[in-house]
Motif scaffolding. Sequence first.
Motif, PDB file in Angstrom:
ATOM      1  N   UNK A  30      37.556  58.838  42.081  1.00 39.04           N
ATOM      2  CA  UNK A  30      37.561  57.612  43.160  1.00 39.04           C
ATOM      3  C   UNK A  30      39.228  57.201  43.177  1.00 39.04           C
ATOM      4  N   UNK A  31      39.977  57.923  42.489  1.00 42.42           N
ATOM      5  CA  UNK A  31      41.424  57.435  43.016  1.00 42.42           C
ATOM      6  C   UNK A  31      41.984  58.413  44.220  1.00 42.42           C
ATOM      7  N   UNK A  32      41.070  59.424  44.521  1.00 42.07           N
ATOM      8  CA  UNK A  32      41.553  60.416  45.403  1.00 42.07           C
ATOM      9  C   UNK A  32      40.998  60.537  46.620  1.00 42.07           C
ATOM     10  N   UNK A  33      41.630  60.213  47.708  1.00 42.10           N
ATOM     11  CA  UNK A  33      41.042  60.847  49.250  1.00 42.10           C
ATOM     12  C   UNK A  33      40.815  62.243  49.196  1.00 42.10           C
ATOM     13  N   UNK A  34      39.850  62.686  49.661  1.00 46.84           N
ATOM     14  CA  UNK A  34      39.367  64.048  49.706  1.00 46.84           C
ATOM     15  C   UNK A  34      39.578  64.501  51.065  1.00 46.84           C
ATOM     16  N   UNK A  35      39.813  66.002  51.243  1.00 47.51           N
ATOM     17  CA  UNK A  35      39.814  66.557  52.561  1.00 47.51           C
ATOM     18  C   UNK A  35      39.309  68.043  52.646  1.00 47.51           C
ATOM     19  N   UNK A  36      39.004  68.383  53.890  1.00 47.92           N
ATOM     20  CA  UNK A  36      38.485  69.648  54.094  1.00 47.92           C
ATOM     21  C   UNK A  36      39.372  70.303  55.088  1.00 47.92           C
ATOM     22  N   UNK A  37      39.897  71.628  54.876  1.00 48.48           N
ATOM     23  CA  UNK A  37      40.751  72.384  55.700  1.00 48.48           C
ATOM     24  C   UNK A  37      39.878  73.825  55.847  1.00 48.48           C
ATOM     25  N   UNK A  38      40.569  74.532  56.852  1.00 46.83           N
ATOM     26  CA  UNK A  38      39.974  75.879  57.063  1.00 46.83           C
ATOM     27  C   UNK A  38      41.000  76.799  57.549  1.00 46.83           C
ATOM     28  N   UNK A  39      40.915  78.002  57.305  1.00 44.13           N
ATOM     29  CA  UNK A  39      41.878  79.094  57.729  1.00 44.13           C
ATOM     30  C   UNK A  39      41.030  80.349  57.869  1.00 44.13           C
ATOM     31  N   UNK A  40      41.248  80.571  59.377  1.00 38.79           N
ATOM     32  CA  UNK A  40      40.744  81.575  59.917  1.00 38.79           C
ATOM     33  C   UNK A  40      41.722  82.938  59.581  1.00 38.79           C
TER      34      UNK A  40
END
Length: 123
Positions: A30-40
């Motif tokens: 709960x201290x962290x923002x979360x992200x999604x990234x992608x790489x083609x």
Amino acid sequence: HVQLVESGGGLVQAGGSLRLSCAASGLTFSYYAMGWFRQAPGKERQFVATIRWDGGGATLADSVKGRFTISRDNAKNTVYLQMNSLKPDDTAVYYCAARYGATSILSPEYNFWGQGTQVTVSS
């Protein structure tokens, strides 16, 4: 020892849906923002979505707005990426990442990364 483990990738036809999950351990989620990234293949890593520690502040890349949704469950230390109306251009390895504090669309600002999960969309 921080671990981010993605799951839910696979092969899907264009127009289909997948839900990616990322389970976090070894950190106070709960201290962290979360992200999604992608790489083609042959391309740079690209921002997809990010969400604030409390589930608000969701930001999505223009290329996925209206099709993808990011959410999180702090009780389960898990972040999700619901992907609908998938296109062949969405084919990539998808990574989740954790950033202490605020959300960001910039990959260098993230502290921890998962190993990635492959998403392949056939035409």
